[in-house]
Design a protein around this motif. Structure first.
Motif, PDB file in Angstrom:
ATOM      1  N   LEU A  16       5.213  -0.354   3.731  1.00 50.08           N
ATOM      2  CA  LEU A  16       5.231  -1.705   3.165  1.00 50.08           C
ATOM      3  C   LEU A  16       6.544  -2.005   2.430  1.00 50.08           C
ATOM      4  O   LEU A  16       6.916  -3.169   2.281  1.00 50.08           O
ATOM      5  CB  LEU A  16       4.035  -1.908   2.218  1.00 50.08           C
ATOM      6  N   ASP A  17       7.253  -0.953   1.987  1.00 56.53           N
ATOM      7  CA  ASP A  17       8.553  -1.164   1.350  1.00 56.53           C
ATOM      8  C   ASP A  17       9.699  -0.821   2.304  1.00 56.53           C
ATOM      9  O   ASP A  17      10.818  -0.535   1.874  1.00 56.53           O
ATOM     10  CB  ASP A  17       8.672  -0.337   0.065  1.00 56.53           C
ATOM     11  N   ARG A  53       2.719  -9.443   5.216  1.00 57.25           N
ATOM     12  CA  ARG A  53       3.315 -10.221   4.130  1.00 57.25           C
ATOM     13  C   ARG A  53       2.408 -10.223   2.898  1.00 57.25           C
ATOM     14  O   ARG A  53       2.875 -10.022   1.768  1.00 57.25           O
ATOM     15  CB  ARG A  53       3.569 -11.655   4.594  1.00 57.25           C
ATOM     16  N   ARG A  56       2.400  -6.814   1.180  1.00 56.71           N
ATOM     17  CA  ARG A  56       3.634  -6.601   0.438  1.00 56.71           C
ATOM     18  C   ARG A  56       3.635  -7.405  -0.860  1.00 56.71           C
ATOM     19  O   ARG A  56       4.040  -6.908  -1.913  1.00 56.71           O
ATOM     20  CB  ARG A  56       4.824  -6.995   1.312  1.00 56.71           C
ATOM     21  N   TYR A  78      10.583  -5.218  -1.202  1.00 60.01           N
ATOM     22  CA  TYR A  78       9.552  -5.681  -0.276  1.00 60.01           C
ATOM     23  C   TYR A  78      10.079  -6.639   0.797  1.00 60.01           C
ATOM     24  O   TYR A  78       9.335  -7.441   1.347  1.00 60.01           O
ATOM     25  CB  TYR A  78       8.391  -6.288  -1.065  1.00 60.01           C
TER      26      TYR A  78
END
Length: 289
Positions: A16-17, A53, A56, A78
């Motif tokens: 997610l990062d 999205r 995140r 992010y």
């Protein structure tokens, strides 16, 4: 299949990062990217991009409130190239900008991590057959309409009503193969299946004939089709069938969807309250399963 989908969900969580490759997600799930996106959207109720999205921004929200990183650092972590882009996305989800959220300790929204499981109800079975079909044409009248998940689609109703009886008769006369007579053919312009997504809708027939002047034509290559049959209230039973095909049948069978029109043959009951229907979905056999 469900186990592999959950492995793909774990891949998302771990990245997610960072970069999330939809092709790699499809590889983990042992399917095509096209089918993975469509299957995910049906099961999750939102496109893959929206889910990523929202996950995140959920993690970003926690970091904003924690106050351990600058807002720009959180934005970059992010995937946002600027503080302005991050602020717009943050506000769209949480209803408040990141600066205000940090200053006031605002209540934020959360997108839970998803996992998939099969719920076996045992109340009904799904009747289907696999058909190998030569190339054909879909010939009729086309309109671009938005996707509607529940209830009648007003744009489709308006389109069908706009076609004169003589034109309908001209179209019907071209039918020369299964499924016979007037059908609905839907071409999805993207794989998201999101409410409001645009579709090309044909009120048409399946035929070998070239479209006469004034009619629209879609050429469909030879391929494999899964044909599902159902009888029940219209349009609710049909809309549920569409969902069941992606949520239950595909995860349980060694097939995946492929690009092509989804064709619906419907004949109303005498009282007009129900219908018999056959849904044709273009498929291909998977190499695993």
């Amino acid at each position: 299949m469900l186990e592999r989908l959950n492995e793909a969900m774990e891949y998302i969580e771990q990245r997610l990062d960072g970069q999330i490759d939809a092709g790699e997600l499809a590889r983990i799930a042992v399917t095509s990217e096209y089918h993975f996106r469509r299957l995910f959207s049906t099961l999750a109720g939102m496109p893959l991009s929206d889910y990523v999205r929202r996950r995140r921004l959920t993690l970003a929200g926690a970091e904003v409130l924690a106050g351990e990183r600058t807002l720009l650092d959180v934005a970059v972590r992010y995937g946002y190239g600027s503080g302005e882009a991050f602020a717009r996305a943050f506000r769209a989800m949480h209803g408040v900008g990141p600066q205000e959220a940090r200053r006031t300790g605002a209540v934020l929204q959360s997108q839970p991590r998803m996992s998939f499981r099969l719920v076996v109800e045992g109340s009904s079975s799904m009747s289907y057959r696999i058909v190998e079909k030569d190339a054909f044409r879909v010939v009729g009248k086309k309109a671009r309409v938005p996707l509607v998940h529940n209830g009648e689609n007003p744009a489709i109703v308006a389109h069908v009503r706009s076609i004169g009886k003589e034109t309908v008769a001209r179209i019907a006369a071209l039918s020369d193969q299964d499924p016979d007579g007037i059908v609905s053919a839907v071409v999805r312009l993207d794989a998201s299946m999101e409410e409001g997504a645009e579709l090309d809708y044909y009120h048409a027939v399946v035929t070998s004939a070239v479209a006469p002047e004034g009619l629209d034509e879609l050429h469909v290559p030879a391929g494999t089709w899964a044909v599902f049959e159902i009888t029940g209230p219209y349009p609710q039973a049909l809309q549920h069938l569409w969902g069941d095909v992606y949520a239950q049948w595909f995860p349980s069978n060694p097939y995946q969807s492929r690009p092509g029109p989804e064709i619906l043959w419907v004949r109303s009951s005498e009282d007009g309250k129900g219908a018999q229907a056959r849904l044709w979905i273009p498929v291909e056999r998977t190499t695993a399963g």
